[in-house]
Design a protein around this motif. Sequence first.
Motif, PDB file in Angstrom:
ATOM      1  N   GLN A  91      39.879  42.023  35.851  1.00  0.00           N
ATOM      2  CA  GLN A  91      39.209  43.146  35.200  1.00  0.00           C
ATOM      3  C   GLN A  91      39.006  44.297  36.173  1.00  0.00           C
ATOM      4  O   GLN A  91      39.107  45.463  35.795  1.00  0.00           O
ATOM      5  CB  GLN A  91      37.877  42.688  34.603  1.00  0.00           C
ATOM      6  CG  GLN A  91      38.039  41.777  33.395  1.00  0.00           C
ATOM      7  CD  GLN A  91      36.718  41.394  32.758  1.00  0.00           C
ATOM      8  OE1 GLN A  91      35.687  42.011  33.006  1.00  0.00           O
ATOM      9  NE2 GLN A  91      36.744  40.368  31.913  1.00  0.00           N
ATOM     10  N   ASN A  96      40.136  47.095  33.127  1.00  0.00           N
ATOM     11  CA  ASN A  96      40.094  46.800  31.697  1.00  0.00           C
ATOM     12  C   ASN A  96      39.106  45.655  31.478  1.00  0.00           C
ATOM     13  O   ASN A  96      39.357  44.526  31.902  1.00  0.00           O
ATOM     14  CB  ASN A  96      41.485  46.402  31.198  1.00  0.00           C
ATOM     15  CG  ASN A  96      41.525  46.179  29.693  1.00  0.00           C
ATOM     16  OD1 ASN A  96      40.506  45.955  29.059  1.00  0.00           O
ATOM     17  ND2 ASN A  96      42.711  46.237  29.131  1.00  0.00           N
ATOM     18  N   PRO A  97      37.965  45.920  30.823  1.00  0.00           N
ATOM     19  CA  PRO A  97      36.952  44.878  30.644  1.00  0.00           C
ATOM     20  C   PRO A  97      37.370  43.787  29.672  1.00  0.00           C
ATOM     21  O   PRO A  97      36.648  42.807  29.517  1.00  0.00           O
ATOM     22  CB  PRO A  97      35.741  45.656  30.115  1.00  0.00           C
ATOM     23  CG  PRO A  97      36.323  46.848  29.451  1.00  0.00           C
ATOM     24  CD  PRO A  97      37.532  47.219  30.256  1.00  0.00           C
ATOM     25  N   ASP A 100      41.968  39.239  30.885  1.00  0.00           N
ATOM     26  CA  ASP A 100      41.686  37.818  31.058  1.00  0.00           C
ATOM     27  C   ASP A 100      42.844  37.209  31.847  1.00  0.00           C
ATOM     28  O   ASP A 100      43.983  37.658  31.702  1.00  0.00           O
ATOM     29  CB  ASP A 100      41.542  37.153  29.688  1.00  0.00           C
ATOM     30  CG  ASP A 100      41.324  35.656  29.792  1.00  0.00           C
ATOM     31  OD1 ASP A 100      42.326  34.914  29.682  1.00  0.00           O
ATOM     32  OD2 ASP A 100      40.184  35.236  29.984  1.00  0.00           O
ATOM     33  N   LEU A 271      37.029  35.685  30.712  1.00  0.00           N
ATOM     34  CA  LEU A 271      36.742  36.937  30.009  1.00  0.00           C
ATOM     35  C   LEU A 271      35.254  37.251  30.015  1.00  0.00           C
ATOM     36  O   LEU A 271      34.845  38.386  30.264  1.00  0.00           O
ATOM     37  CB  LEU A 271      37.245  36.840  28.565  1.00  0.00           C
ATOM     38  CG  LEU A 271      36.863  37.991  27.633  1.00  0.00           C
ATOM     39  CD1 LEU A 271      37.465  39.308  28.113  1.00  0.00           C
ATOM     40  CD2 LEU A 271      37.309  37.686  26.202  1.00  0.00           C
ATOM     41  N   HIS A 275      31.325  39.878  32.555  1.00  0.00           N
ATOM     42  CA  HIS A 275      30.387  40.741  31.831  1.00  0.00           C
ATOM     43  C   HIS A 275      28.938  40.314  32.063  1.00  0.00           C
ATOM     44  O   HIS A 275      28.033  41.146  32.070  1.00  0.00           O
ATOM     45  CB  HIS A 275      30.704  40.711  30.334  1.00  0.00           C
ATOM     46  CG  HIS A 275      32.023  41.336  29.998  1.00  0.00           C
ATOM     47  ND1 HIS A 275      32.281  42.675  30.184  1.00  0.00           N
ATOM     48  CD2 HIS A 275      33.171  40.808  29.506  1.00  0.00           C
ATOM     49  CE1 HIS A 275      33.522  42.949  29.819  1.00  0.00           C
ATOM     50  NE2 HIS A 275      34.081  41.825  29.406  1.00  0.00           N
TER      51      HIS A 275
END
Length: 342
Positions: A91, A96-97, A100, A271, A275
Amino acid sequence: MSLQAETNVLPMPKDMRLLHLLITLLGVTCLAVLALRFGMRDLTWADIGAAFGAYDPSVPEQIVIRDIRLPRLLAAILTGAALGVAGALIQGMTRNPLADPGLLGINAGAGLGVVIVVFALRWSDPSQFIWVAMLGSAIGAVLVFSLGGGAQASPVRLLLAGAAISAFFIAITRGVLLMSRQSLDVYRFWVLGGLDGISVADITALTPFFAGGFLVALVAAFLLNALMLGEDTARSLGVNVGAAKLISGLAIVLLAASTVALAGPIAFIGLMVPHIARPLAQQNMRWMVAFSALMGAGLLLSADLIGRLPILGGNMQAGVMAALIGGPALIVMVRKGGGRRL
């Protein structure tokens, strides 16, 4: 939304980040102890103490702890930490959040390798899949980086190459599965991702790859701090952008391929974990790597522990539980953050 937009957040004091890291480490340690204690077989704290203090191979409870639950625990910590770190790196590298590790063709390459040996060689023991899955993962990642432009690859081109290679490998895999019922029966258990049947020998064989991946990830973390601000900004700060991408890519491949080889393709951890870690790390990749490693290990430990509860039958795959936990959690984060964290 680009990760660059989050760079305006005021940094958290270093002492608070260290405190949060220690709290996270304490939480993972508690989960590890619980993973040894609870499962389908009823064990006591005395059994755990005896298994490590005065091991008697004739006692069934101690055999369960030393030969089944301990390797499972170590595998969960290694694979969870590796997936968390690989997710944070990809990421950060692609900015790009939604990126994966599976987008680099790693999971699809491993799956194709497993299907080919099951179909052609009639292999059925998951312990035989380790090196084939590792080779397939490495081939997939190399193809993606080559098609994406190598060291000069743009984030968009890299992700497009990953999607194309993954789709190609998945199409071949499905074609082989349609021709062989035996391949389908073996593959469907492996592809769910889990920690069943992992031995100390399996972990030992892959430990050098995990260790190498974590060491390269630490180097990549220093380079990605500038790269996350944009390639032009990174160049102006004296960072070799091509070298940063290659080093980051090598770390991602080593970590993600090792996890797929050991436990199969486990989704959502790579992924989701970045966050969760990002608000605590405050865009510092060195802290991101540390938080992601611990949180990834904690998430997979939780998934495996919940999956072994008697109420769920005691045999729910960790990969399935990780998706069941990760999916709703990611949705809640999106709704509470209004998309700002993503």
